[in-house]
Write an enzyme that holds these catalytic residues in place. Structure first.
Site, PDB file in Angstrom:
ATOM      1  N   GLY A  35     -14.171  21.541 -13.770  1.00 56.00           N
ATOM      2  CA  GLY A  35     -13.733  22.934 -13.662  1.00 56.00           C
ATOM      3  C   GLY A  35     -13.291  23.316 -12.258  1.00 56.00           C
ATOM      4  CB  VAL A  36     -13.423  26.561 -10.438  1.00 57.89           C
ATOM      5  CG1 VAL A  36     -14.894  26.933 -10.344  1.00 57.89           C
ATOM      6  CG2 VAL A  36     -12.653  27.137  -9.273  1.00 57.89           C
ATOM      7  CG  ASP A  37     -18.183  22.102  -8.274  1.00 58.17           C
ATOM      8  OD1 ASP A  37     -19.294  21.714  -8.683  1.00 58.17           O
ATOM      9  OD2 ASP A  37     -17.883  22.126  -7.066  1.00 58.17           O
ATOM     10  CB  SER A 125     -21.596  31.578 -15.826  1.00 60.99           C
ATOM     11  OG  SER A 125     -22.556  31.224 -14.855  1.00 60.99           O
ATOM     12  N   GLY A 127     -17.036  29.047 -17.993  1.00 61.52           N
ATOM     13  CA  GLY A 127     -16.406  27.791 -18.452  1.00 61.52           C
ATOM     14  C   GLY A 127     -17.468  26.881 -19.050  1.00 61.52           C
TER      15      GLY A 127
HETATM   16  N1  APR Z   1      -8.948  28.211 -10.415  1.00 64.58           N
HETATM   17  C1  APR Z   1      -9.563  29.296 -10.941  1.00 64.58           C
HETATM   18  N2  APR Z   1     -10.401  29.236 -11.995  1.00 64.58           N
HETATM   19  C2  APR Z   1     -10.602  28.018 -12.545  1.00 64.58           C
HETATM   20  C3  APR Z   1     -10.014  26.828 -12.047  1.00 64.58           C
HETATM   21  C4  APR Z   1      -9.148  26.962 -10.934  1.00 64.58           C
HETATM   22  N3  APR Z   1      -8.531  25.910 -10.375  1.00 64.58           N
HETATM   23  N4  APR Z   1     -10.436  25.786 -12.822  1.00 64.58           N
HETATM   24  C5  APR Z   1     -11.242  26.308 -13.767  1.00 64.58           C
HETATM   25  N5  APR Z   1     -11.344  27.650 -13.620  1.00 64.58           N
HETATM   26  C6  APR Z   1     -12.071  28.630 -14.414  1.00 64.58           C
HETATM   27  C7  APR Z   1     -12.465  28.233 -15.813  1.00 64.58           C
HETATM   28  O1  APR Z   1     -11.357  28.335 -16.689  1.00 64.58           O
HETATM   29  C8  APR Z   1     -13.544  29.278 -16.101  1.00 64.58           C
HETATM   30  O2  APR Z   1     -12.951  30.492 -16.525  1.00 64.58           O
HETATM   31  O3  APR Z   1     -13.302  28.899 -13.772  1.00 64.58           O
HETATM   32  C9  APR Z   1     -14.170  29.512 -14.714  1.00 64.58           C
HETATM   33  C10 APR Z   1     -15.555  28.886 -14.550  1.00 64.58           C
HETATM   34  O4  APR Z   1     -15.574  27.669 -15.279  1.00 64.58           O
HETATM   35  P1  APR Z   1     -16.263  26.322 -14.682  1.00 64.58           P
HETATM   36  O5  APR Z   1     -15.451  25.827 -13.553  1.00 64.58           O
HETATM   37  O6  APR Z   1     -16.515  25.423 -15.842  1.00 64.58           O
HETATM   38  O7  APR Z   1     -17.633  26.839 -14.059  1.00 64.58           O
HETATM   39  P2  APR Z   1     -18.986  27.290 -14.802  1.00 64.58           P
HETATM   40  O8  APR Z   1     -18.766  27.743 -16.200  1.00 64.58           O
HETATM   41  O9  APR Z   1     -19.667  28.200 -13.837  1.00 64.58           O
HETATM   42  O10 APR Z   1     -19.794  25.907 -14.908  1.00 64.58           O
HETATM   43  C11 APR Z   1     -20.237  25.329 -13.690  1.00 64.58           C
HETATM   44  O11 APR Z   1     -19.306  23.215 -14.263  1.00 64.58           O
HETATM   45  O12 APR Z   1     -17.749  22.121 -13.023  1.00 64.58           O
HETATM   46  C12 APR Z   1     -19.092  22.201 -13.292  1.00 64.58           C
HETATM   47  O13 APR Z   1     -20.128  21.507 -11.262  1.00 64.58           O
HETATM   48  C13 APR Z   1     -19.879  22.619 -12.093  1.00 64.58           C
HETATM   49  O14 APR Z   1     -21.977  22.149 -13.128  1.00 64.58           O
HETATM   50  C14 APR Z   1     -21.097  23.190 -12.741  1.00 64.58           C
HETATM   51  C15 APR Z   1     -20.538  23.885 -13.965  1.00 64.58           C
END
Ligand code: APR
Length: 174
Positions: A35-37, A125, A127
């Protein structure tokens, strides 16, 4: 859309935002992920993970408690810093809304402590962690509206898909 707090909604990739702080939806282990991480570490380069390791060493048990936030360099990102926060995992049994609100509040506090003026948030959270978009948007906007502002004059929510953007627009209209 901009309000008194300079709240903006944008559709796009948060890693390209030219702001002082980009907030990362990380995990308690600060190990990077998908994801965004994953996007932030890929675009920002290894310096960010190296500083995440440093933050880990400073944390009890090497874990970032959910709802708290720590800062690292922005590495190769246009943003000067990344503020990493660990969101709650959605649970139909337990109401963890306060933890999600704390992610926004604490990220703003850490950003203001750095002297940041502009901050970009993803939908924390909403995603992998499974939080329903409309509720995630409501909590995001309410907690940022109620948060102490410090040096922060502009907050952007950068949404990666039209669904998320629409959910934030609906929440912002209330
Ligand atoms: N820019 C902006 N938003 C993004 C991007 C980006 N490049 N990539 C993904 N997103 C969005 C997703 O579509 C979602 O709406 O960020 C939001 C959060 O999703 P996740 O990244 O999956 O984060 P989260 O739901 O908080 O889960 C965190 O996922 O990636 C792992 O290491 C992370 O274990 C942690 C968990």
């Amino acid at each position: 859309m901009t309000n008194a707090f300079g709240l903006k909604l944008k559709l796009g990739d948060i890693t390209t935002e030219v702001v002082d702080v980009i907030v990362n939806a990380a995990n308690p282990g600060l190990l990077g992920g998908g994801g965004v991480d994953g996007a932030i570490h890929a675009a920002g380069g290894p310096e960010i993970l190296a500083e995440c390791q440093e933050r880990k060493r400073e944390l009890p048990g090497g874990q970032l408690p959910r709802g708290q936030a720590v800062a690292t360099t922005g590495g190769r990102l246009p943003a000067r810093w990344v503020v990493h926060t660990a969101g709650p995992i959605w649970s139909p049994e337990e109401d963890r809304s306060d933890v999600l609100a704390s992610c926004y509040r604490e990220s703003l506090r850490v950003a203001a402590d750095l002297g940041a003026e502009t901050v970009a948030f993803p939908a924390i959270s909403a995603g992998v962690y499974g939080w329903p978009l409309d509720d995630a948007a409501r909590i995001a906007l309410d907690s940022v509206r109620d948060a102490p502002r410090g040096t922060v004059s502009e907050v952007r929510f950068v949404l990666f898909g039209q669904q998320a953007f629409d959910a934030f627009q609906r929440a912002a209209a209330h």
